[in-house]
Structures are given as structure tokens and as C-alpha cells.
Design a protein around this motif. Structure first.
Motif, PDB file in Angstrom:
ATOM      1  N   LEU A 188       0.941  -0.810   0.428  1.00  0.00           N
ATOM      2  CA  LEU A 188       0.320   0.401   0.203  1.00  0.00           C
ATOM      3  C   LEU A 188       0.828   1.420   0.111  1.00  0.00           C
ATOM      4  N   HIS A 189       2.423   1.008  -0.319  1.00  0.00           N
ATOM      5  CA  HIS A 189       2.956   1.886  -0.252  1.00  0.00           C
ATOM      6  C   HIS A 189       2.568   3.202  -1.657  1.00  0.00           C
ATOM      7  N   LYS A 190       2.708   4.794  -1.403  1.00  0.00           N
ATOM      8  CA  LYS A 190       2.592   5.379  -2.411  1.00  0.00           C
ATOM      9  C   LYS A 190       3.321   5.725  -3.966  1.00  0.00           C
ATOM     10  N   ASP A 191       4.725   4.586  -2.679  1.00  0.00           N
ATOM     11  CA  ASP A 191       5.362   4.466  -4.429  1.00  0.00           C
ATOM     12  C   ASP A 191       5.421   3.422  -4.833  1.00  0.00           C
TER      13      ASP A 191
ATOM     14  N   TRP B 289       7.954  -1.598  -7.870  1.00  0.00           N
ATOM     15  CA  TRP B 289       8.607  -0.274  -7.809  1.00  0.00           C
ATOM     16  C   TRP B 289       8.626   0.410  -9.361  1.00  0.00           C
ATOM     17  N   ILE B 290       7.543   1.637  -9.341  1.00  0.00           N
ATOM     18  CA  ILE B 290       8.435   1.774 -11.010  1.00  0.00           C
ATOM     19  C   ILE B 290       8.802   3.164 -11.138  1.00  0.00           C
TER      20      ILE B 290
ATOM     21  N   TYR C  48      11.874  -1.923  -9.376  1.00  0.00           N
ATOM     22  CA  TYR C  48      12.340  -2.525  -8.455  1.00  0.00           C
ATOM     23  C   TYR C  48      10.965  -4.274  -8.203  1.00  0.00           C
ATOM     24  N   LEU C  49      11.367  -4.800  -8.327  1.00  0.00           N
ATOM     25  CA  LEU C  49      10.348  -5.923  -8.320  1.00  0.00           C
ATOM     26  C   LEU C  49      10.610  -6.110  -6.671  1.00  0.00           C
ATOM     27  N   GLY C  50       9.641  -5.567  -5.971  1.00  0.00           N
ATOM     28  CA  GLY C  50       9.876  -5.832  -4.544  1.00  0.00           C
ATOM     29  C   GLY C  50       9.431  -7.168  -3.906  1.00  0.00           C
ATOM     30  N   ASN C  51       8.640  -7.664  -4.223  1.00  0.00           N
ATOM     31  CA  ASN C  51       7.975  -9.274  -3.657  1.00  0.00           C
ATOM     32  C   ASN C  51       7.253  -9.637  -4.508  1.00  0.00           C
ATOM     33  N   MET C  52       6.872 -10.706  -4.546  1.00  0.00           N
ATOM     34  CA  MET C  52       6.625 -11.768  -5.469  1.00  0.00           C
ATOM     35  C   MET C  52       5.869 -13.176  -4.387  1.00  0.00           C
ATOM     36  N   PHE C  53       5.072 -13.980  -4.484  1.00  0.00           N
ATOM     37  CA  PHE C  53       4.723 -14.768  -4.450  1.00  0.00           C
ATOM     38  C   PHE C  53       3.677 -15.786  -4.500  1.00  0.00           C
TER      39      PHE C  53
END
Length: 165
Positions: free
Chosen positions: A57-60, A79-80, A87-92
Motif C-alpha cells: 500500500l506504499h504510495k510509490d 516499484w516503477i 524494482y520487483l519488491g515482492n512476489m509470492f
């Protein structure tokens, strides 16, 4: 909602935290059992919703919940950045849906959605051999650095994928 390769992609919302925290908990605990022989483990907040509250839910960031036949199966957070180095922050993916190409389809969706990307970077735990195989052999990332080498719990693989655009 967008359909891509048989999966539904929808923007993650605060009302999704409980459902996707449970899936995240299953995925990270499965990884810990498989690679560390421990019952549970993951980044801070992975099991109580605070991780998703902070990052999905981060604004960026942009987070997509992923469904197959109306069933929640996974999540991806990116993160675009304005310079095209994303950046690919997380994937599951829920462990009971792993090994069916869902993670790969999720990644292909992101590549298609953000087709002006110059590079992607991400990181994954050093112990997670399944993740290494997925990112390097399936998705085309390269290992660029190992942080905290030989530290069973804190070793991290920094990965990158560049495009000639």
C-alpha cells in the motif's frame, strides 16, 4: 481487472490484507520448511499484515493481487521509477499452486505491463534455491551481488535483468 494468460490481475487494496497475508504466510513458511528445515520464517510483518500494509500500500509501489478462476493465488509488488530502472519488491504464490507456471505468468504480465523498463532489480534470500532457479533460469535475471555471504539467515542475492531498448 486485467486478464493475462488465464490469470486475473487486480490492484491490491487495504481490504485484501487479511487474505493475502495468509497466502504470504503459507508461501514464506513453505520456503523456510523446504530450505531451512524450520516451521516458519519470512521478512518482518509477513505473518501479521504489517508487511503488506507497509509495502503493497506504499504510495510509490504498485501491487497486484493475482487470481485464478476467482481464487486468490498470489501477489506481486513493484516499484516503477521515472528512469526506467524498476524494482520487483515482492512476489509470492500459494504453495498449493506452485509448480504450475503461475509465478512465471505473473512475471510475464509485469514485463508486458511495464514494457519500457530498462532494468529490473530484486533480491531474494540466499537459502531459497527455488527462488534462485525461478529468477535466474526462468525469468532471465542475473546474480549481481551476494550480501552477507555464508550467513544462513541474512544472506541475500541481489539480482538484475537488463533490456536493450
Amino acid at each position: 481487472m486485467e486478464l493475462f494468460m488465464g490469470l486475473e490481475f487486480k490492484i491490491f487494496e487495504e481490504t485484501d490484507i487479511e487474505v493475502y497475508t495468509e497466502i504470504m504466510k503459507l508461501a514464506f513458511n513453505d520456503d523456510s520448511k523446504r530450505h531451512l528445515n524450520e516451521e516458519s520464517g519470512g521478512p518482518p510483518g509477513y505473518d501479521n499484515g504489517s508487511f503488506l500494509r507497509e509495502f503493497a500500500l506504499h504510495k510509490d509501489s504498485v501491487a497486484y493481487k493475482v487470481l485464478k478462476d476467482d481464487t486468490p493465488v498470489g501477489l506481486i509488488i513493484v516499484w516503477i521509477k521515472s528512469d526506467g530502472n524498476n524494482y520487483l519488491g515482492n512476489m509470492f504464490v500459494n504453495p498449493k499452486y506452485q509448480g504450475r507456471g503461475i509465478g512465471f505468468k505473473m512475471w510475464k504480465y509485469i514485463e508486458a505491463k511495464y514494457d519500457k523498463t530498462k532494468s529490473w532489480s530484486t533480491e531474494t534470500p540466499g537459502f531459497s534455491k527455488t527462488n534462485h532457479h525461478f529468477y535466474i533460469n526462468k525469468c532471465g535475471f542475473y546474480l549481481v551481488k551476494i550480501d552477507n555471504p555464508m550467513d544462513k539467515y541474512n544472506e541475500s542475492y541481489l539480482l538484475e535483468k537488463k533490456y536493450n531498448r
